[in-house]
Design a protein around this motif. Sequence first.
Motif, PDB file in Angstrom:
ATOM      1  N   HIS A  88     -76.760  17.254  16.907  1.00  0.00           N
ATOM      2  CA  HIS A  88     -75.432  17.833  17.049  1.00  0.00           C
ATOM      3  C   HIS A  88     -74.646  17.565  15.768  1.00  0.00           C
ATOM      4  CE1 HIS A  88     -74.706  13.631  18.133  1.00  0.00           C
ATOM      5  NE2 HIS A  88     -73.462  13.825  17.760  1.00  0.00           N
ATOM      6  N   VAL A  89     -73.599  18.325  15.579  1.00  0.00           N
ATOM      7  CA  VAL A  89     -72.688  18.146  14.459  1.00  0.00           C
ATOM      8  C   VAL A  89     -71.297  18.020  15.053  1.00  0.00           C
ATOM      9  CG1 VAL A  89     -71.688  19.209  12.417  1.00  0.00           C
ATOM     10  CG2 VAL A  89     -74.122  19.441  12.852  1.00  0.00           C
ATOM     11  N   GLU A  90     -70.688  16.862  14.874  1.00  0.00           N
ATOM     12  CA  GLU A  90     -69.343  16.630  15.400  1.00  0.00           C
ATOM     13  C   GLU A  90     -68.309  17.467  14.651  1.00  0.00           C
ATOM     14  OE1 GLU A  90     -68.370  14.758  18.007  1.00  0.00           O
ATOM     15  OE2 GLU A  90     -70.434  14.170  18.420  1.00  0.00           O
ATOM     16  N   ASP A  91     -68.501  17.568  13.323  1.00  0.00           N
ATOM     17  CA  ASP A  91     -67.534  18.301  12.518  1.00  0.00           C
ATOM     18  C   ASP A  91     -68.181  18.681  11.200  1.00  0.00           C
ATOM     19  OD1 ASP A  91     -65.146  19.484  11.812  1.00  0.00           O
ATOM     20  OD2 ASP A  91     -64.077  17.617  11.440  1.00  0.00           O
ATOM     21  N   VAL A  92     -67.613  19.671  10.549  1.00  0.00           N
ATOM     22  CA  VAL A  92     -68.016  20.075   9.212  1.00  0.00           C
ATOM     23  C   VAL A  92     -66.771  19.962   8.337  1.00  0.00           C
ATOM     24  CG1 VAL A  92     -68.952  21.915   7.778  1.00  0.00           C
ATOM     25  CG2 VAL A  92     -69.732  21.667  10.151  1.00  0.00           C
ATOM     26  N   MET A 114     -69.715  26.679  18.167  1.00  0.00           N
ATOM     27  CA  MET A 114     -70.745  26.760  19.190  1.00  0.00           C
ATOM     28  C   MET A 114     -70.549  25.634  20.195  1.00  0.00           C
ATOM     29  SD  MET A 114     -74.038  27.501  16.822  1.00  0.00           S
ATOM     30  CE  MET A 114     -73.887  28.594  15.421  1.00  0.00           C
ATOM     31  N   SER A 115     -70.972  25.868  21.411  1.00  0.00           N
ATOM     32  CA  SER A 115     -70.820  24.844  22.439  1.00  0.00           C
ATOM     33  C   SER A 115     -71.759  23.667  22.167  1.00  0.00           C
ATOM     34  CB  SER A 115     -71.095  25.438  23.825  1.00  0.00           C
ATOM     35  OG  SER A 115     -72.371  26.028  23.861  1.00  0.00           O
ATOM     36  N   TYR A 116     -71.420  22.551  22.731  1.00  0.00           N
ATOM     37  CA  TYR A 116     -72.209  21.316  22.644  1.00  0.00           C
ATOM     38  C   TYR A 116     -72.418  20.832  21.209  1.00  0.00           C
ATOM     39  CZ  TYR A 116     -73.164  22.960  27.339  1.00  0.00           C
ATOM     40  OH  TYR A 116     -73.034  23.434  28.613  1.00  0.00           O
ATOM     41  N   ASN A 117     -71.441  21.075  20.340  1.00  0.00           N
ATOM     42  CA  ASN A 117     -71.494  20.616  18.946  1.00  0.00           C
ATOM     43  C   ASN A 117     -72.765  21.080  18.234  1.00  0.00           C
ATOM     44  OD1 ASN A 117     -69.022  19.248  19.101  1.00  0.00           O
ATOM     45  ND2 ASN A 117     -70.015  17.469  19.995  1.00  0.00           N
ATOM     46  N   GLN A 118     -73.147  22.330  18.482  1.00  0.00           N
ATOM     47  CA  GLN A 118     -74.355  22.870  17.871  1.00  0.00           C
ATOM     48  C   GLN A 118     -74.088  23.605  16.569  1.00  0.00           C
ATOM     49  OE1 GLN A 118     -77.805  22.509  19.049  1.00  0.00           O
ATOM     50  NE2 GLN A 118     -76.562  20.803  19.732  1.00  0.00           N
ATOM     51  N   GLY A 119     -72.838  23.685  16.131  1.00  0.00           N
ATOM     52  CA  GLY A 119     -72.549  24.309  14.857  1.00  0.00           C
ATOM     53  C   GLY A 119     -71.297  25.153  14.891  1.00  0.00           C
ATOM     54  N   LEU A 120     -71.103  25.908  13.817  1.00  0.00           N
ATOM     55  CA  LEU A 120     -69.934  26.771  13.726  1.00  0.00           C
ATOM     56  C   LEU A 120     -70.114  27.802  12.636  1.00  0.00           C
ATOM     57  CD1 LEU A 120     -68.006  25.985  11.058  1.00  0.00           C
ATOM     58  CD2 LEU A 120     -67.605  23.997  12.427  1.00  0.00           C
ATOM     59  N   TRP A 154     -80.021  26.653   3.078  1.00  0.00           N
ATOM     60  CA  TRP A 154     -80.750  25.394   2.989  1.00  0.00           C
ATOM     61  C   TRP A 154     -80.685  24.674   4.314  1.00  0.00           C
ATOM     62  CZ3 TRP A 154     -75.783  25.887   1.294  1.00  0.00           C
ATOM     63  CH2 TRP A 154     -74.872  24.875   1.582  1.00  0.00           C
ATOM     64  N   GLU A 155     -81.520  23.645   4.408  1.00  0.00           N
ATOM     65  CA  GLU A 155     -81.493  22.813   5.600  1.00  0.00           C
ATOM     66  C   GLU A 155     -81.058  21.405   5.225  1.00  0.00           C
ATOM     67  OE1 GLU A 155     -85.660  21.323   6.889  1.00  0.00           O
ATOM     68  OE2 GLU A 155     -86.002  23.314   6.022  1.00  0.00           O
ATOM     69  N   ASP A 156     -80.314  20.792   6.114  1.00  0.00           N
ATOM     70  CA  ASP A 156     -79.872  19.413   5.965  1.00  0.00           C
ATOM     71  C   ASP A 156     -80.283  18.719   7.260  1.00  0.00           C
ATOM     72  OD1 ASP A 156     -78.490  16.981   6.002  1.00  0.00           O
ATOM     73  OD2 ASP A 156     -76.801  17.808   4.895  1.00  0.00           O
ATOM     74  N   ILE A 213     -70.588  15.922   9.689  1.00  0.00           N
ATOM     75  CA  ILE A 213     -70.295  14.682  10.423  1.00  0.00           C
ATOM     76  C   ILE A 213     -71.114  14.736  11.705  1.00  0.00           C
ATOM     77  CG2 ILE A 213     -68.498  13.251  11.476  1.00  0.00           C
ATOM     78  CD1 ILE A 213     -68.141  13.762   8.419  1.00  0.00           C
ATOM     79  N   ARG A 214     -72.028  13.794  11.828  1.00  0.00           N
ATOM     80  CA  ARG A 214     -72.954  13.787  12.996  1.00  0.00           C
ATOM     81  C   ARG A 214     -72.555  12.730  13.993  1.00  0.00           C
ATOM     82  NH1 ARG A 214     -77.539  16.729  11.404  1.00  0.00           N
ATOM     83  NH2 ARG A 214     -77.477  17.190   9.201  1.00  0.00           N
TER      84      ARG A 214
END
Length: 142
Positions: A27-31, A48-54, A113-115, A141-142
């Motif tokens: 999950h990603v809490e914030d970007v 996205m729901s459940y902190n899956q992105g934006l 890219w992937e992180d 922010i994870r």
Amino acid sequence: FIEIVTEVFDGAINFIITPKDSSGTGHVEDVVFGYLPEDLVEIDRLEMSYNQGLTVTYADLDGKLLDIYVEVISGQSVTDISINVEGATVSNIMINGNEATAYTGADYAYLIWEDKDCLILITSELPYDETIKVAQNIQLIR
């Protein structure tokens, strides 16, 4: 963390993104966008729901767009992204220690890219140097 299959079709590229291990629950809490050009205004945001992105879209005073897409690739998820790269120059660059692919044309740039377990895609009508500076200052922010 992520497997990316790239298919090339007459001026377009299709990316099929899946997790390498289906047990992930990332999950990603914030970007945090550590740098954005001063004249950009946020015009759209989809979380996205459940902190899956934006996805966040910005525009400058001339109407040039900058889209930033972040998605956690985990579980059984499959993401399919297509971009038009007709006439683009392709190069590899480093973004925060991760290898990114840049597709650049006269008036656009795509960076992908992937992180870890996240896919990041930037589509931009801004100058290439500005786009790279935005990318290098994204913090997940994870």
